[in-house]
Design an enzyme around this catalytic site. Structure first.
Site, PDB file in Angstrom:
ATOM      1  CB  SER A 127      -0.935   0.019   1.199  1.00 32.81           C
ATOM      2  OG  SER A 127      -2.044  -0.783   0.922  1.00 32.81           O
ATOM      3  CE  LYS A 180      -3.927   0.670  -1.862  1.00 31.00           C
ATOM      4  NZ  LYS A 180      -3.938  -0.390  -0.888  1.00 31.00           N
ATOM      5  CE1 TYR A 223      -3.853  -1.073  -5.216  1.00 30.94           C
ATOM      6  CE2 TYR A 223      -4.410  -3.414  -5.393  1.00 30.94           C
ATOM      7  CZ  TYR A 223      -4.179  -2.287  -4.625  1.00 30.94           C
ATOM      8  OH  TYR A 223      -4.264  -2.376  -3.255  1.00 30.94           O
ATOM      9  CE1 TYR A 275      -3.696  -0.140   4.737  1.00 31.71           C
ATOM     10  CE2 TYR A 275      -2.200  -0.541   6.544  1.00 31.71           C
ATOM     11  CZ  TYR A 275      -2.503  -0.613   5.210  1.00 31.71           C
ATOM     12  OH  TYR A 275      -1.609  -1.156   4.341  1.00 31.71           O
ATOM     13  CB  VAL A 308      -0.136  -5.921   4.020  1.00 34.73           C
ATOM     14  CG1 VAL A 308      -1.526  -5.492   4.399  1.00 34.73           C
ATOM     15  CG2 VAL A 308       0.032  -6.034   2.530  1.00 34.73           C
TER      16      VAL A 308
HETATM   17  N1  GLN Z   1      -1.765  -5.448  -2.470  1.00 40.77           N
HETATM   18  C1  GLN Z   1      -2.465  -5.337  -1.246  1.00 40.77           C
HETATM   19  C2  GLN Z   1      -3.960  -5.425  -1.475  1.00 40.77           C
HETATM   20  O1  GLN Z   1      -4.456  -4.815  -2.363  1.00 40.77           O
HETATM   21  C3  GLN Z   1      -2.104  -4.040  -0.629  1.00 40.77           C
HETATM   22  C4  GLN Z   1      -2.766  -3.878   0.639  1.00 40.77           C
HETATM   23  C5  GLN Z   1      -2.004  -3.172   1.684  1.00 40.77           C
HETATM   24  O2  GLN Z   1      -0.793  -3.019   1.736  1.00 40.77           O
HETATM   25  N2  GLN Z   1      -2.795  -2.812   2.653  1.00 40.77           N
HETATM   26  O3  GLN Z   1      -4.649  -6.119  -0.790  1.00 40.77           O
END
Ligand code: GLN
Length: 526
Positions: free
Chosen positions: A156, A159, A284, A336, A354
């Site tokens: 993430s 992002k 993505y 989050y 994550v």
């Molecule tokens: N690739 C992960 C997902 O889309 C990224 C999520 C994350 O780091 N929270 O579920």
């Protein structure tokens, strides 16, 4: 005439007028610069060349430079080098700062909370013990400790970068036709839109998937990936960026939720016209599978801290407004469902993934990249969160920390003695000029009115010697300074007033000293 090269040489050379190369390099290191810093490339090349040529001619590896050779070697990079020697970097006492970072690192290392993410099978392979911290300041000062060279997936953390690139390519208005600004208050991968049927913000899956469709829309997927990873690489100052194909495959294989999300987004017409949704989803997943190390991640964070200019290459990658908007949303939505609490406790823009990475930005100061795979219930790295909290507990980096009057925390942007020195200068000048307004300002700002300069002179000494009766009365009556303080020559303020025949002040001081005799337990500390 002496120029800067000469002055640096003189400050370092030995009595025979030679400068050991190691000494020069170690001074640069102490300021936070690395020998591999691209901004020092010419100097390092010249030094190596010099050493090689001496070795060829004399069979010895010369480790000393004479003045002329030094001048020739450093000339190309003298601006950066002189900044380092003048302590003009954003963190002037860099070694002291690194010592505190070391202490925090070891303190946090004992935190064994959390679980390594397992919903993407490849991620479950990260050791729970990995723990790395890397720092890069906006002047390119570097420090790293722990597992800082092992590649980890951005997940993430891609992002905010996707968002920044979208903003760099399109206007904020256009980008926000597709995505909102508000925290979602939901899980990062929840199938949910806001009241306008848009993803809540770019930091959750729905928002990031839609924004992926805005990057280089007309190009094919290969070119779009090349463009994006090249931009990541530039933000990282050309340091480690790789692609983990097995994470990508593993994620695509197991991403039922993200597929569901993508179809849902399509149903609600969240994508621009003509978007190939499955291709966008692949894009993505690919961006989530881009790898950094803590080291290269810290340079990316530093580029964000530096308004889009990479500190170690000096290249402008993103425009400052894209960066500002990105930092704003990292601040409110980056962690989050813990984002509100994090904004409250830490008060800095950050983004976690994550994989256990946390990219923390101290705007206009530094970028920090933390990595420890075990996650808490929100999906944030446990060690990462603790480190951020402890960092802000030690240093006044919280967005709303007061920089002037916060006493308990350190400001690593200041030199150790600057703060005190500035205060003393302010105070003694006010006393010298008999400027009651300025003295009152010092007093009201909580300054210790008994502060002394290096000769042990207090404001009262100075005001008395100058015969400023009003200032003397203000210092005694309002500020309750002690008239019994002695300077380094053992003179009190009264001695000074007598010496300079300031009879009115003599009377005031004598009267005050007799009615307020020195008390043992009341004596002021210097
Ligand atoms: N690739 C992960 C997902 O889309 C990224 C999520 C994350 O780091 N929270 O579920």
């Amino acid at each position: 005439m002496d120029d800067i090269e000469d002055r640096i040489f003189d400050s370092l050379c030995d009595s025979e007028q030679y400068l050991p190369i190691l000494k020069f390099k170690s001074q640069l290191r102490k300021a936070g610069l690395r020998e591999t810093d691209p901004r020092l490339a010419e100097t390092m090349k010249n030094l190596a060349q010099f050493q090689r040529s001496v070795a060829e001619m004399e069979g010895v590896h010369s480790i000393h430079l004479d003045r002329d050779t030094f001048r020739k070697c450093v000339g190309d990079n003298i601006i950066l080098i002189s900044k380092a020697f003048h302590n003009n970097f954003i963190i002037p006492e860099f070694q002291t700062f690194c010592q505190s970072i070391d202490d925090l690192y070891w303190k946090v290392k004992s935190n064994t909370n959390g679980k390594v993410a397992s919903y993407i099978p490849q991620l479950a392979r990260y050791s729970a013990d990995f723990w790395g911290v890397s720092i890069c300041t906006i002047d390119g000062q570097r420090y790293s400790i722990g597992d800082v060279n092992i590649p980890l997936c951005l997940q993430s953390i891609s992002k905010p970068l996707t968002y920044a690139l979208a903003l760099n390519e399109h206007s904020p208005d256009l980008v926000h036709e597709y995505v909102g600004h508000e925290p979602s208050g939901r899980q990062f991968n929840e199938i949910k839109l806001n009241a306008d049927d848009k993803p809540h913000n770019p930091m959750i899956n729905a928002g990031a998937i839609v924004l992926c469709s805005l990057l280089k829309q007309g190009s094919n997927l290969a070119d779009r990936f090349d463009y994006t990873s090249e931009m990541f690489k530039k933000l990282a100052g050309n340091e480690h960026i790789s692609f983990n194909n097995s994470v990508f495959l593993s994620e695509r294989e197991t991403a039922d939720r993200n597929f569901a999300l993508a179809y849902y987004l399509r149903e609600y017409k969240c994508f621009p016209k003509g978007t190939h949704v499955m291709e966008t989803l692949d894009f993505y997943f690919q961006l989530c599978s881009v790898e950094v190390t803590c080291q290269s991640g810290s340079v990316i964070a530093a580029s964000l801290a530096n308004g889009g200019i990479c500190p170690i290459t000096g290249e402008r990658i993103l425009n400052p407004y894209s960066v500002r908007n990105t930092l704003s949303l990292m601040h409110s939505c980056g962690m989050y469902d813990y984002s509100g609490q994090f904004a409250f406790d830490v008060g800095l823009p950050s983004k976690s993934g994550v994989s256990g990475g946390v990219m923390l930005v101290v705007p206009n100061v530094m970028g920090i990249f933390l990595w420890a795979p075990p996650l808490d219930i929100y999906g944030n790295s446990c060690k990462g969160i603790q480190f951020c909290e402890e960092l802000v507990d030690n240093f006044n980096f919280h967005n709303y920390d007061n920089l002037r009057y916060t006493q308990r925390k350190q400001d690593p942007r200041l030199q150790k003695f600057t703060h005190r020195a500035n205060s003393v200068v302010q105070l003694l000048f006010a006393a010298k000029n008999g400027d009651i307004t300025a003295l009152r300002r010092c007093y009201l700002s909580g300054l210790d009115m008994n502060l002394t300069d290096y000769d042990g002179r207090t404001a009262l000494h100075v005001a008395s010697a100058e015969g400023h009766t009003e200032a003397v009365i203000f210092l005694l009556e309002k500020c309750k300074v002690s008239p019994f303080e002695c300077d380094r020559w053992d003179y009190t303020a009264l001695d000074d007033a007598k010496k300079f025949h300031k009879t009115e002040v003599v009377t005031i001081l004598e009267k005050y000293m007799s009615t307020n005799p020195k008390q043992q337990d009341n004596s002021q500390q210097k």
